[in-house]
Structures are given as C-alpha cells and as structure tokens.
Motif scaffolding. Sequence first.
Motif, short mmCIF file in Angstrom:
data_model
loop_
_atom_site.label_atom_id
_atom_site.label_comp_id
_atom_site.label_asym_id
_atom_site.label_seq_id
_atom_site.Cartn_x
_atom_site.Cartn_y
_atom_site.Cartn_z
N ASP A 130 0.82 -1.21 0.00
CA ASP A 130 0.00 0.00 0.00
C ASP A 130 0.85 1.26 0.00
OD1 ASP A 130 -2.33 -1.41 -0.08
OD2 ASP A 130 -2.76 -1.25 2.06
N SER A 131 2.06 1.18 0.63
CA SER A 131 2.90 2.37 0.72
C SER A 131 3.44 2.80 -0.63
CB SER A 131 4.11 2.16 1.62
OG SER A 131 4.02 1.14 2.44
N TYR A 132 3.53 1.85 -1.56
CA TYR A 132 4.18 2.14 -2.84
C TYR A 132 3.28 1.99 -4.08
CZ TYR A 132 8.40 1.47 -0.01
OH TYR A 132 9.36 1.56 0.96
N SER A 133 2.21 1.22 -3.95
CA SER A 133 1.45 0.85 -5.14
C SER A 133 0.82 2.05 -5.83
CB SER A 133 0.38 -0.19 -4.81
OG SER A 133 -0.56 0.33 -3.88
N ASP A 134 0.36 3.04 -5.05
CA ASP A 134 -0.25 4.22 -5.68
C ASP A 134 0.77 5.02 -6.49
OD1 ASP A 134 -2.81 3.76 -4.83
OD2 ASP A 134 -2.71 5.07 -3.09
N GLN A 135 2.01 5.10 -6.00
CA GLN A 135 3.05 5.82 -6.74
C GLN A 135 3.34 5.12 -8.07
OE1 GLN A 135 4.30 8.69 -6.19
NE2 GLN A 135 4.39 9.13 -4.00
N MET A 136 3.43 3.80 -8.03
CA MET A 136 3.68 3.05 -9.26
C MET A 136 2.49 3.12 -10.19
SD MET A 136 6.79 2.09 -9.25
CE MET A 136 6.64 1.21 -10.81
N TYR A 137 1.30 3.07 -9.65
CA TYR A 137 0.09 3.19 -10.48
C TYR A 137 0.09 4.53 -11.23
CZ TYR A 137 -4.83 3.87 -11.70
OH TYR A 137 -5.99 4.13 -12.39
N ARG A 138 0.39 5.61 -10.52
CA ARG A 138 0.40 6.93 -11.15
C ARG A 138 1.45 6.98 -12.27
NH1 ARG A 138 1.85 13.01 -9.29
NH2 ARG A 138 3.69 12.03 -8.41
N ALA A 139 2.62 6.38 -12.04
CA ALA A 139 3.67 6.37 -13.06
C ALA A 139 3.23 5.54 -14.27
CB ALA A 139 4.96 5.81 -12.48
N ARG A 140 2.57 4.41 -14.03
CA ARG A 140 2.08 3.59 -15.16
C ARG A 140 1.05 4.36 -15.97
NH1 ARG A 140 1.70 -0.41 -10.94
NH2 ARG A 140 3.61 -1.61 -10.95
N LEU A 141 0.14 5.01 -15.28
CA LEU A 141 -0.90 5.75 -15.97
C LEU A 141 -0.31 6.92 -16.75
CD1 LEU A 141 -3.96 5.78 -16.33
CD2 LEU A 141 -4.12 7.27 -14.33
N TYR A 142 0.67 7.57 -16.17
CA TYR A 142 1.31 8.74 -16.79
C TYR A 142 2.04 8.38 -18.08
CZ TYR A 142 4.17 13.04 -16.92
OH TYR A 142 4.76 14.23 -17.27
N THR A 143 2.58 7.18 -18.14
CA THR A 143 3.41 6.79 -19.28
C THR A 143 2.73 5.83 -20.25
OG1 THR A 143 4.38 4.98 -17.98
CG2 THR A 143 5.56 7.09 -17.97
N ILE A 144 1.54 5.35 -19.94
CA ILE A 144 0.95 4.25 -20.70
C ILE A 144 0.79 4.57 -22.19
CG2 ILE A 144 -1.43 4.91 -20.13
CD1 ILE A 144 -0.05 1.31 -20.61
N LYS A 145 0.45 5.81 -22.51
CA LYS A 145 0.23 6.15 -23.92
C LYS A 145 1.53 6.30 -24.69
CE LYS A 145 -4.35 8.18 -23.37
NZ LYS A 145 -5.22 9.36 -23.57
N GLU A 146 2.65 6.39 -23.97
CA GLU A 146 3.96 6.48 -24.63
C GLU A 146 4.59 5.11 -24.82
OE1 GLU A 146 4.93 9.43 -25.69
OE2 GLU A 146 3.10 10.27 -24.81
N ARG A 147 4.01 4.10 -24.22
CA ARG A 147 4.56 2.75 -24.31
C ARG A 147 3.95 2.01 -25.50
NH1 ARG A 147 3.56 0.37 -18.42
NH2 ARG A 147 4.67 -1.42 -19.29
N GLN A 148 4.61 0.96 -25.92
CA GLN A 148 4.04 0.10 -26.95
C GLN A 148 2.79 -0.57 -26.39
OE1 GLN A 148 7.09 -2.66 -28.16
NE2 GLN A 148 8.18 -1.14 -29.38
N LEU A 149 1.87 -0.95 -27.29
CA LEU A 149 0.67 -1.65 -26.84
C LEU A 149 1.10 -2.85 -25.99
CD1 LEU A 149 -2.36 -1.09 -27.38
CD2 LEU A 149 -2.28 -2.98 -29.03
N PRO A 150 0.62 -2.95 -24.75
CA PRO A 150 1.22 -3.91 -23.79
C PRO A 150 0.76 -5.35 -23.97
CG PRO A 150 -0.52 -2.64 -22.74
CD PRO A 150 -0.37 -2.07 -24.11
N THR A 151 0.89 -5.88 -25.17
CA THR A 151 0.53 -7.28 -25.40
C THR A 151 1.40 -8.22 -24.57
OG1 THR A 151 1.96 -7.26 -27.35
CG2 THR A 151 -0.39 -6.88 -27.72
N HIS A 152 2.68 -7.86 -24.42
CA HIS A 152 3.59 -8.70 -23.64
C HIS A 152 3.16 -8.79 -22.17
CE1 HIS A 152 5.16 -4.60 -23.11
NE2 HIS A 152 5.52 -5.01 -21.93
N SER A 153 2.58 -7.70 -21.66
CA SER A 153 2.13 -7.70 -20.27
C SER A 153 1.00 -8.70 -20.06
CB SER A 153 1.67 -6.29 -19.86
OG SER A 153 1.32 -6.25 -18.50
N ILE A 154 0.08 -8.77 -21.03
CA ILE A 154 -1.01 -9.75 -20.97
C ILE A 154 -0.43 -11.17 -20.94
CG2 ILE A 154 -3.01 -10.69 -22.20
CD1 ILE A 154 -3.59 -7.94 -21.14
N GLN A 155 0.54 -11.42 -21.82
CA GLN A 155 1.17 -12.75 -21.87
C GLN A 155 1.86 -13.08 -20.55
OE1 GLN A 155 3.74 -12.19 -25.23
NE2 GLN A 155 2.07 -12.31 -26.74
#
Length: 235
Positions: free
Chosen positions: A169-194
């Motif tokens: 809980d102490s860290y997950s929100d910070q990482m969530y915000r970073a993922r959301l902030y960068t998601i549109k700059e990343r390749q379509l995350p097909t590898h993450s699904i796999q």
Amino acid sequence: MTATTPTQIQQILLRYKQAVQALPLTQQAYAVILKAIRELYLAPGEAFLEREITAMLEMSRTPVHEALIRLEMAGWIKVIPRKGFTVEPILADPIREISQITAVLDGLAAALATEQAQHNDLSELSGLIDRQETLMYAHDLHEYVAVDQEFHTKIVQIAANQRLSSLMDSYSDQMYRARLYTIKERQLPTHSIQEHRAVIAAMRAGSGKAADELMQAHRHHGSREIIAILKQSQE
C-alpha cells in the motif's frame, strides 16, 4: 493526457467524495485529493490554490488544509505557505527505487498466493486478464491500467499476509500513477497480458517459485519501460 478543466475536476472530486462520505472530514479530503492525484486529474507539477480545492470539495478550510499537510508528509504534494500547493512530479530516480522494492514484494505475493489460491480465485484473475486484453485492443488505456492494478491487488489479497499488504500500500499508488502517466507512450502492452497469463499458469501448477520469478520479471520489464520514458521526458 488531455487537460482537465476546473469544472471537470470539481465533478470528479465530488464524485470521489460521495464514495467516502462516511469518513471524518479530514479523511474525506485526504482520500479525494489523493485519488485525483493518483488518477492524474490533479496533474504532476501543476499548482493549485488551497481555496480552489476547498471550493471544489464544498468543504470548510480546516479539513482540506489538514489533508494537504498529510499529503505533503506522504510525498504527494509540496505545500506553498499561504498560497496553495504543487503536485509532486513523477521522476525517474524515485520510481526506479520504488520499482526495485515492489518487484520483490509482488513476487513474494505471487508465491504466497500460489499456496492460498482457490479455483474461484484463479478464475477471477483470469477474468481480469481477459478484461485487460479487451480494454487494450479498444485503446481504453486508462481503464486498462486500473484493471492491471486490480489484478495485482487481487494477488496480494489472496496471499493473505497483512504486513505484506501494508508494505505494498505504501508504494502501489506511486507506481500506479507512473504507469498511468506513461501508458500512452509505451508500446501496446501485449507482452504484459502474456506475462500475466504465465503467472497464473504457474499458480495453477502450484509452483510458487515459478510464480515469484515470473512476477518479478514482469514487474522489472514494465518498470524499465516506464523509467526510460520518464528519463526521456526529463532531458
């Protein structure tokens, strides 16, 4: 992310407020402002007047001021005396440090969850992966990241270790915000699904060690992409 207007921000804040209205006022203000920061509606680096947020929340100054002090202590904002606050930026170095910790914790959660998971837990996790895949191909990336967070949170819940959950809980929100902030700059995350499917396969097979290793590799992979984008944006 498209800029959010003050009217839209107020609508978002009031909607979040309805969800936490049973809490004391200071806790309400804290939870609502944190949620808006986490979801990037109060954007990194932007400045806000305290009275603006007070008016938007339709609350008195005292609980909002106390909430802002708590948010500063937690590292989400920087309070400007007698003025307002700025939302802390999302920087590569802090995210790298946080990701190094959370990768290990997520791996441990996957290993512990393997021992605890019931059939319905694994079915629910697989259903979340299916939802992610649908959202990804629909290019609804904001909701994709939200379901990604739900997937990882569910694994921590299945692990049934309260101290691990508190650390996450102490860290997950910070990482969530970073993922959301960068998601549109990343390749379509097909590898993450796999990678998610591979973790669940290891859990179904009862191999906590494999689930741990796969989860850590998955988290390191995603973090490297996020950090590279953040570094590029800071140059």
